[in-house]
Design an enzyme around this catalytic site. Sequence first.
Site, PDB file in Angstrom:
ATOM      1  N   HIS A  76      72.003  56.296  50.523  1.00  0.00           N
ATOM      2  CA  HIS A  76      72.419  56.996  51.747  1.00  0.00           C
ATOM      3  C   HIS A  76      71.836  56.261  52.944  1.00  0.00           C
ATOM      4  O   HIS A  76      70.657  55.897  52.940  1.00  0.00           O
ATOM      5  CB  HIS A  76      71.902  58.435  51.705  1.00  0.00           C
ATOM      6  CG  HIS A  76      72.523  59.320  52.741  1.00  0.00           C
ATOM      7  ND1 HIS A  76      72.263  59.178  54.087  1.00  0.00           N
ATOM      8  CD2 HIS A  76      73.388  60.348  52.617  1.00  0.00           C
ATOM      9  CE1 HIS A  76      72.956  60.095  54.755  1.00  0.00           C
ATOM     10  NE2 HIS A  76      73.647  60.822  53.889  1.00  0.00           N
ATOM     11  N   ARG A  91      75.810  61.753  62.157  1.00  0.00           N
ATOM     12  CA  ARG A  91      76.746  60.715  62.636  1.00  0.00           C
ATOM     13  C   ARG A  91      78.137  61.307  62.795  1.00  0.00           C
ATOM     14  O   ARG A  91      78.879  60.945  63.688  1.00  0.00           O
ATOM     15  CB  ARG A  91      76.748  59.535  61.657  1.00  0.00           C
ATOM     16  CG  ARG A  91      75.489  58.667  61.797  1.00  0.00           C
ATOM     17  CD  ARG A  91      75.396  57.622  60.701  1.00  0.00           C
ATOM     18  NE  ARG A  91      75.044  58.215  59.427  1.00  0.00           N
ATOM     19  CZ  ARG A  91      75.652  57.982  58.268  1.00  0.00           C
ATOM     20  NH1 ARG A  91      76.663  57.137  58.232  1.00  0.00           N
ATOM     21  NH2 ARG A  91      75.266  58.563  57.159  1.00  0.00           N
ATOM     22  N   GLU A 132      76.915  66.580  39.237  1.00  0.00           N
ATOM     23  CA  GLU A 132      76.408  65.217  39.398  1.00  0.00           C
ATOM     24  C   GLU A 132      76.006  64.602  38.058  1.00  0.00           C
ATOM     25  O   GLU A 132      75.964  63.376  37.912  1.00  0.00           O
ATOM     26  CB  GLU A 132      75.213  65.216  40.384  1.00  0.00           C
ATOM     27  CG  GLU A 132      74.858  63.834  40.838  1.00  0.00           C
ATOM     28  CD  GLU A 132      73.812  63.805  41.952  1.00  0.00           C
ATOM     29  OE1 GLU A 132      73.636  64.827  42.651  1.00  0.00           O
ATOM     30  OE2 GLU A 132      73.171  62.748  42.112  1.00  0.00           O
ATOM     31  N   GLY A 181      70.877  74.987  36.436  1.00  0.00           N
ATOM     32  CA  GLY A 181      71.187  76.144  37.275  1.00  0.00           C
ATOM     33  C   GLY A 181      71.466  75.769  38.717  1.00  0.00           C
ATOM     34  O   GLY A 181      71.191  76.543  39.633  1.00  0.00           O
ATOM     35  N   GLY A 182      72.022  74.567  38.927  1.00  0.00           N
ATOM     36  CA  GLY A 182      72.495  74.191  40.266  1.00  0.00           C
ATOM     37  C   GLY A 182      73.891  74.753  40.478  1.00  0.00           C
ATOM     38  O   GLY A 182      74.366  75.602  39.698  1.00  0.00           O
ATOM     39  N   LEU A 183      74.553  74.271  41.527  1.00  0.00           N
ATOM     40  CA  LEU A 183      75.876  74.816  41.843  1.00  0.00           C
ATOM     41  C   LEU A 183      76.870  74.619  40.706  1.00  0.00           C
ATOM     42  O   LEU A 183      77.639  75.526  40.376  1.00  0.00           O
ATOM     43  CB  LEU A 183      76.419  74.154  43.115  1.00  0.00           C
ATOM     44  CG  LEU A 183      75.910  74.755  44.425  1.00  0.00           C
ATOM     45  CD1 LEU A 183      76.340  73.898  45.606  1.00  0.00           C
ATOM     46  CD2 LEU A 183      76.418  76.184  44.597  1.00  0.00           C
ATOM     47  N   ALA A 184      76.856  73.430  40.094  1.00  0.00           N
ATOM     48  CA  ALA A 184      77.851  73.152  39.054  1.00  0.00           C
ATOM     49  C   ALA A 184      77.623  74.038  37.839  1.00  0.00           C
ATOM     50  O   ALA A 184      78.563  74.663  37.315  1.00  0.00           O
ATOM     51  CB  ALA A 184      77.798  71.675  38.665  1.00  0.00           C
ATOM     52  N   GLY A 203      77.776  69.199  54.558  1.00  0.00           N
ATOM     53  CA  GLY A 203      79.087  69.795  54.420  1.00  0.00           C
ATOM     54  C   GLY A 203      79.751  69.604  53.082  1.00  0.00           C
ATOM     55  O   GLY A 203      79.228  68.941  52.191  1.00  0.00           O
ATOM     56  N   SER A 223      67.134  74.657  42.774  1.00  0.00           N
ATOM     57  CA  SER A 223      67.841  73.479  42.253  1.00  0.00           C
ATOM     58  C   SER A 223      68.173  72.559  43.410  1.00  0.00           C
ATOM     59  O   SER A 223      68.230  72.980  44.573  1.00  0.00           O
ATOM     60  CB  SER A 223      69.136  73.903  41.565  1.00  0.00           C
ATOM     61  OG  SER A 223      68.834  74.720  40.467  1.00  0.00           O
TER      62      SER A 223
HETATM   63  C1  LIG Z   1      69.122  65.801  50.306  1.00  0.00           C
HETATM   64  C2  LIG Z   1      70.517  65.892  49.813  1.00  0.00           C
HETATM   65  C3  LIG Z   1      71.518  66.343  50.632  1.00  0.00           C
HETATM   66  C4  LIG Z   1      72.824  66.417  50.157  1.00  0.00           C
HETATM   67  N1  LIG Z   1      73.815  66.871  50.995  1.00  0.00           N
HETATM   68  C5  LIG Z   1      75.079  66.964  50.518  1.00  0.00           C
HETATM   69  C6  LIG Z   1      76.126  67.445  51.341  1.00  0.00           C
HETATM   70  O1  LIG Z   1      75.929  67.810  52.499  1.00  0.00           O
HETATM   71  N2  LIG Z   1      77.363  67.518  50.828  1.00  0.00           N
HETATM   72  C7  LIG Z   1      77.637  67.153  49.534  1.00  0.00           C
HETATM   73  O2  LIG Z   1      78.784  67.246  49.115  1.00  0.00           O
HETATM   74  N3  LIG Z   1      76.657  66.722  48.719  1.00  0.00           N
HETATM   75  C8  LIG Z   1      75.389  66.615  49.177  1.00  0.00           C
HETATM   76  N4  LIG Z   1      74.401  66.169  48.350  1.00  0.00           N
HETATM   77  C9  LIG Z   1      74.691  65.983  46.926  1.00  0.00           C
HETATM   78  C10 LIG Z   1      74.762  67.339  46.223  1.00  0.00           C
HETATM   79  O3  LIG Z   1      73.841  68.214  46.801  1.00  0.00           O
HETATM   80  C11 LIG Z   1      74.453  67.233  44.737  1.00  0.00           C
HETATM   81  O4  LIG Z   1      75.170  66.171  44.175  1.00  0.00           O
HETATM   82  C12 LIG Z   1      74.864  68.518  44.021  1.00  0.00           C
HETATM   83  O5  LIG Z   1      74.348  69.635  44.675  1.00  0.00           O
HETATM   84  C13 LIG Z   1      74.419  68.481  42.579  1.00  0.00           C
HETATM   85  O6  LIG Z   1      74.640  69.745  42.014  1.00  0.00           O
HETATM   86  P1  LIG Z   1      74.481  69.964  40.461  1.00  0.00           P
HETATM   87  O7  LIG Z   1      74.733  71.394  40.198  1.00  0.00           O
HETATM   88  O8  LIG Z   1      75.306  68.969  39.731  1.00  0.00           O
HETATM   89  O9  LIG Z   1      72.966  69.594  40.155  1.00  0.00           O
HETATM   90  P2  LIG Z   1      71.597  70.176  40.760  1.00  0.00           P
HETATM   91  O10 LIG Z   1      71.791  71.035  41.932  1.00  0.00           O
HETATM   92  O11 LIG Z   1      70.715  68.984  40.888  1.00  0.00           O
HETATM   93  O12 LIG Z   1      71.075  71.100  39.607  1.00  0.00           O
HETATM   94  C14 LIG Z   1      70.575  70.591  38.400  1.00  0.00           C
HETATM   95  C15 LIG Z   1      69.992  71.740  37.609  1.00  0.00           C
HETATM   96  O13 LIG Z   1      69.667  71.275  36.321  1.00  0.00           O
HETATM   97  C16 LIG Z   1      68.384  71.767  35.956  1.00  0.00           C
HETATM   98  N5  LIG Z   1      67.883  70.841  34.951  1.00  0.00           N
HETATM   99  C17 LIG Z   1      67.747  69.499  35.033  1.00  0.00           C
HETATM  100  N6  LIG Z   1      67.364  68.999  33.858  1.00  0.00           N
HETATM  101  C18 LIG Z   1      67.271  70.054  33.007  1.00  0.00           C
HETATM  102  C19 LIG Z   1      66.938  70.185  31.644  1.00  0.00           C
HETATM  103  N7  LIG Z   1      66.669  69.124  30.876  1.00  0.00           N
HETATM  104  N8  LIG Z   1      66.909  71.413  31.093  1.00  0.00           N
HETATM  105  C20 LIG Z   1      67.200  72.506  31.828  1.00  0.00           C
HETATM  106  N9  LIG Z   1      67.562  72.433  33.123  1.00  0.00           N
HETATM  107  C21 LIG Z   1      67.591  71.217  33.695  1.00  0.00           C
HETATM  108  C22 LIG Z   1      67.633  71.841  37.253  1.00  0.00           C
HETATM  109  O14 LIG Z   1      66.569  72.754  37.166  1.00  0.00           O
HETATM  110  C23 LIG Z   1      68.741  72.352  38.175  1.00  0.00           C
HETATM  111  O15 LIG Z   1      68.836  73.745  38.053  1.00  0.00           O
HETATM  112  C24 LIG Z   1      73.111  66.047  48.831  1.00  0.00           C
HETATM  113  C25 LIG Z   1      72.108  65.565  48.013  1.00  0.00           C
HETATM  114  C26 LIG Z   1      70.822  65.447  48.511  1.00  0.00           C
HETATM  115  C27 LIG Z   1      69.807  64.806  47.634  1.00  0.00           C
END
Ligand SMILES: Cc1cc2nc3c(=O)[nH]c(=O)nc-3n(C[C@H](O)[C@H](O)[C@H](O)COP(=O)(O)OP(=O)(O)OC[C@H]3O[C@@H](n4cnc5c(N)ncnc54)[C@H](O)[C@@H]3O)c2cc1C
Length: 648
Positions: free
Chosen positions: A260, A276, A397, A15-18, A52, A44
């Site tokens: 990082h 930076r 990711e 339930g992250g952005l993707a 950004g 998430s």
């Molecule tokens: C501190 C930090 C700062 C960042 N800043 C930036 C930035 O400024 N710009 C940028 O472009 N990127 C940035 N990134 C990278 C970016 O935030 C992430 O790569 C991106 O948000 C990942 O999104 P996602 O939806 O793929 O995964 P996530 O947001 O990690 O969501 C994963 C989801 O999967 C769920 N999940 C995991 N395993 C299971 C399972 N087995 N069963 C059910 N649910 C599960 C979790 O609960 C969560 O809801 C940053 C990363 C970090 C660590």
Amino acid sequence: MSSRLITTDVLVIGGGLAGERCAIEAAAAGHDALILSLVPPRRSHSCAAQGGMQAALGNCVKAEGDNPTIHFLDTVRGSDWGADQEVATIFAEEAPIAVRELAHYGVPWTRVRGGKNKYFIKGQEVEIDEPLENDGLITHRDFGGTAKWRACYAAAGTGHAALYAVDSEVVRLGITVRDRTEAVSLIHDGTRCTGAIVRDLRDGSYFAVMARATVIATGGYGRIYGQYTSNAVINEGTGASIALDTGIVPLGNMEAVQFHPTTLSPSGILVTEGCRGDGGYLLDKNMNRFMVEAEPEKQELASRDVVSRHMAQCMRDGNGVDSPYGPHLWLDIRHLGEEHLRTKLLEVWDICRDFVGRNPAKDLIPVRPTQHYSMGGVRVNKDGQAYGLLGLYAVGEAACWDMHGFNRLGGNSLAETLVSGRLIGARVAEYASGVSLRSDTGIAFDALEAAEQKARSWLARSGNGPSIYEIRDAMGETMMHKVGIFRTGTELAEAVLELGQLLDDCDNAVLRCKDPGVNPELAFALRLKGMLRLAMTVAKGAAARTESRGAHYRTDFPLRNDRDWMNRTLVRWGAEESEPTFSYEPTGIVDLPPGHRGYGSDERIEMTEPLEAYNETVHAEQSRHGRLETVEAMGSRLRRGAWQSVSR
Ligand SMILES: Cc1cc2nc3c(=O)[nH]c(=O)nc-3n(C[C@H](O)[C@H](O)[C@H](O)COP(=O)(O)OP(=O)(O)OC[C@H]3O[C@@H](n4cnc5c(N)ncnc54)[C@H](O)[C@@H]3O)c2cc1C
């Protein structure tokens, strides 16, 4: 229907952005979508993103002339020619749509202020007159490895703003979310995936979700580096792990792990690259700006792999600041001034105050490089379909789509989650419309029973076996110190042996708490072997890749080798198999020929095969490795040669 088996059209694991953006697309097409998440979606990891999101809008003076082709160029160079160039093209073209869509969802983007603005560039204060007609447009900040200012931002809380806005849309559409649940295995018959087995983290019960299409959106696997990561504790790579368990779906480029440059020492909490980008700089213990000498052109704004290596080398040379937690360097943003820090970098202000008790307008910030991003993940084609299993997709990711290759540029991940979530969500919806939900429930019940048996067998163990937390911590130490920023064949071989031992230890580990229900120790034990297996794929993949590319740096093979390694690592490892199997596929159709990135070393081993010959093999070779056919033909979205017309 049994309550132990539920059905939906589209199951989104994450339930992250993707995941949420993907579910929105499926729901908008009329499908029932179900989102699973370990935590309430707004917690998430996407929420932690700070600095950004890259999109070539070209709205401020330092972004003038920007366009998707320059964004494509930066992305491929940033990837050290490890990216799939067609995917990078699609991404760069669609990123502006994603930013505008977020504005529509309610993200409060920081805007251009027409008239005179004060900026810091390469350590110098400059005044730039932003045209009044641009006043109010979404503005940009500088980020590493880009030719133009391109990162759109909401202060330093971009991920927070984006996730809350997207989640509000999920709520508005009435999409079902089951939080505090964990997908623990995939349901499949060897050719088609029909859902997942899920553990309810509230009470330890299991159920099966059968779906027409299943999407892995579980984020990265940073926690295999233990405490040496900027990632949240939930980033344990469970999605990649359950895909690997199938033995059919390969993971791509697992050895491509990003460090990082600036995380707080010692906690590892990120201090955004936006610092930076806005003019902050790095200092060694002698208050020397070592990056100016190391990278005269880009200075602190070379790509992350390059800056992290210079920082690690600086500390190896004895120029780090000693502390009880090991050496660190300084990040200096004092000159940006309190007003700037408390508006455009507000979250950094808070983090420095809350976690190191420092005022960044007056104090230096202690920083050092730490694991941050997983370029590797579930290998998918450009439609997001996992190799080898119909009905299985991956986004964000968790996926190796693969626009980042061996180094992701800052700001390209948030943009990827939204771009790929929308595009792949549409493909998922198309696929779901064309298949029946009818399938063999026997397979689901067998998988359910196997998952329950796994938990029972953990609880049944007795004796004085090792603790799962000791194994976890040992894994982190091995990964950081032997599969880290600088890698050697000798240390990687040691890491493989150590991880092998930890896998054996895991089979003998014993839980202290035997409660089958709400039991965090059991929940973690059920993930640990999967994490160790992921760690092993990283270490073995790194040992096999005898070159340096992006974040994968071998001091014993310091050159990028385009002659032998213009390929992507694939690894398969069925749950019952003792060893992983590695293979290599061509990176993708190459339009921008391999060359100098514009920062870092220009020394490399040149490709000897003519590009036309290389490109002719891509389709057949990737198909041989399990790539499923895409809706649009391979290469159809490439804008061949477009890069020749752009000036940098
Ligand atoms: C501190 C930090 C700062 C960042 N800043 C930036 C930035 O400024 N710009 C940028 O472009 N990127 C940035 N990134 C990278 C970016 O935030 C992430 O790569 C991106 O948000 C990942 O999104 P996602 O939806 O793929 O995964 P996530 O947001 O990690 O969501 C994963 C989801 O999967 C769920 N999940 C995991 N395993 C299971 C399972 N087995 N069963 C059910 N649910 C599960 C979790 O609960 C969560 O809801 C940053 C990363 C970090 C660590």
